[in-house]
Design a protein around this motif. Structure first.
Motif, PDB file in Angstrom:
ATOM      1  N   HIS A 164     -53.718  56.382  38.329  1.00  0.00           N
ATOM      2  CA  HIS A 164     -52.342  56.323  38.818  1.00  0.00           C
ATOM      3  C   HIS A 164     -51.568  57.615  38.554  1.00  0.00           C
ATOM      4  O   HIS A 164     -50.404  57.723  38.938  1.00  0.00           O
ATOM      5  CB  HIS A 164     -51.623  55.126  38.187  1.00  0.00           C
ATOM      6  CG  HIS A 164     -52.301  53.820  38.495  1.00  0.00           C
ATOM      7  ND1 HIS A 164     -52.163  53.182  39.702  1.00  0.00           N
ATOM      8  CD2 HIS A 164     -53.151  53.073  37.757  1.00  0.00           C
ATOM      9  CE1 HIS A 164     -52.886  52.070  39.699  1.00  0.00           C
ATOM     10  NE2 HIS A 164     -53.499  51.975  38.525  1.00  0.00           N
TER      11      HIS A 164
ATOM     12  N   THR B 192     -55.277  52.569  34.360  1.00  0.00           N
ATOM     13  CA  THR B 192     -54.315  53.585  33.911  1.00  0.00           C
ATOM     14  C   THR B 192     -54.491  54.936  34.586  1.00  0.00           C
ATOM     15  O   THR B 192     -53.576  55.467  35.218  1.00  0.00           O
ATOM     16  CB  THR B 192     -54.420  53.776  32.382  1.00  0.00           C
ATOM     17  OG1 THR B 192     -54.188  52.529  31.733  1.00  0.00           O
ATOM     18  CG2 THR B 192     -53.396  54.798  31.902  1.00  0.00           C
TER      19      THR B 192
ATOM     20  N   LYS C  49     -47.156  51.558  35.707  1.00  0.00           N
ATOM     21  CA  LYS C  49     -45.950  51.132  34.998  1.00  0.00           C
ATOM     22  C   LYS C  49     -46.019  51.585  33.545  1.00  0.00           C
ATOM     23  O   LYS C  49     -46.960  51.229  32.829  1.00  0.00           O
ATOM     24  CB  LYS C  49     -45.790  49.606  35.055  1.00  0.00           C
ATOM     25  CG  LYS C  49     -45.810  49.032  36.467  1.00  0.00           C
ATOM     26  CD  LYS C  49     -44.647  49.548  37.296  1.00  0.00           C
ATOM     27  CE  LYS C  49     -44.653  48.930  38.696  1.00  0.00           C
ATOM     28  NZ  LYS C  49     -43.575  49.485  39.548  1.00  0.00           N
TER      29      LYS C  49
ATOM     30  N   GLY D 119     -47.910  56.138  33.589  1.00  0.00           N
ATOM     31  CA  GLY D 119     -47.825  54.756  33.165  1.00  0.00           C
ATOM     32  C   GLY D 119     -49.060  54.323  32.395  1.00  0.00           C
ATOM     33  O   GLY D 119     -49.993  55.100  32.173  1.00  0.00           O
TER      34      GLY D 119
END
Length: 342
Positions: free
Chosen positions: A264, A261, A155, A150
């Motif tokens: 994750h 970022t 995400k 993501g």
């Protein structure tokens, strides 16, 4: 000659990092003779100090010839691997061994070239082109990893699949250019900033030599390479401007990208990620409370620049990716499939 798959690629990383440290030490040793070269005084952020006041044709040609030869060999090996040896393996292929040997050879060539003629590419191109090439590499990684980790808190950003596929297919050519261009931009001198930079470049050259092996996509290895820019940027800022300089902008800026970022994609628990985010917030708050809250905007510069460049990059690559979209073909081996079989 080493046969395919006889040496585990992950094992290369175990001795590769200390070997890179030793290689950096040898660069320091060889560069002692360059400390007495007369240079022009520093004249600002756009000026690169380590270039001859009066370059010669040989100083220019030697740097550009070395860069061009290194670049052509690297691109040729990538093309060969993509067209002839594309299967992912745990072990080294012959082409990986050749790539490592070629990079070592060109490192030695650059050391010799610096000893004889000093200048790198800096005599003819802007310092911002060297810095920008590294930033572009880092942003390209954000693009390639969007599907896996993501862009914001795990995400994915709404980036078209065709763009991500294009980036993953051809990123080796761009990364090779960014690394080799930056490497040949600088003469092999021995300032602390240069040595840290060469150590980083050598690690990236090692990574670029391990294409189509599982070490190339090892998440802890690749995140270490991404985070090295925070270490490099922070240390160089401290060396150039002291403890009151711009180092927090680089340290907390690049770590902000990690928190937003990069962390994750490591399989960390939610609790661990919250703790890392809290540690970043606490550290930034402490530093900027002492420096003055009016400087808080510095925290946004690095992440805003990277995400803005990412957006522009997607817009540029989108039509190109559509035009050069490959025809449907058999599914190739991936690192995950290699792991599953072994």
């Amino acid at each position: 000659m080493v046969n395919d798959s006889t040496v585990r690629s992950e094992r290369v990383l175990l001795w590769g990092v200390p070997a890179v440290a030793l290689l950096t030490g040898l660069v320091w040793l060889a560069g002692q003779s360059l400390d007495d070269v007369t240079l022009l005084p520093d004249s600002g952020a756009a000026w690169y100090e380590w270039q001859l006041p009066e370059p010669t044709a040989w100083s220019r040609l030697s740097a550009w010839f070395g860069y061009a030869a290194h670049q052509i060999v690297s691109w040729g090996l990538i093309y060969y691997a993509q067209t002839r040896r594309r299967q992912w393996t745990r072990g080294l292929k012959r082409v990986n061994v050749i790539a490592i040997g070629a990079n070592l050879g060109f490192i030695a060539l650059h050391v010799l070239q610096s000893q004889l003629w000093y200048d790198g590419l800096a005599q003819d191109v802007s310092i911002f082109s060297s810095q920008g090439s590294v930033v572009l590499l880092l942003v390209f990684v954000l693009l390639m990893e969007n599907r896996r980790r993501g862009l914001v808190a795990g995400k994915p950003a709404p980036i078209p699949a065709v763009v991500i596929d294009f980036a993953r297919r051809y990123h080796g050519y761009l990364f090779s250019w960014a690394i080799i261009y930056t490497f040949w931009y600088h003469p092999m001198v021995t300032t602390s900033g240069h040595l840290i930079g060469f150590f980083y470049m050598f690690l990236l050259l090692l990574q670029s030599s391990l294409f189509f092996t599982t070490a190339h996509t090892n998440r802890w290895w690749t995140i270490s390479l991404e985070l090295m820019v925070a270490v490099h940027g922070t240390l160089v800022a401290v060396m150039n401007s002291g403890p009151d300089g711009a180092w927090p902008r680089f340290l907390f800026g690049f770590l902000a990208v990690f928190v937003i970022t990069q962390m994750h994609g490591l399989g960390l628990s939610a609790r661990t990620r919250w703790l890392l985010a809290a540690a970043w917030l606490a550290g930034a708050s402490l530093v900027y409370w002492n420096r003055g809250l009016q400087h808080l905007h510095e925290l946004l510069r690095v992440p805003m620049a990277e995400y803005l460049v990412l957006a522009v990059l997607v817009l540029i690559l989108w039509p190109i990716a559509i035009i050069f979209r490959p025809r449907p073909s058999a599914v190739r081996d991936t690192p995950a499939k290699v792991d599953a079989r072994e």
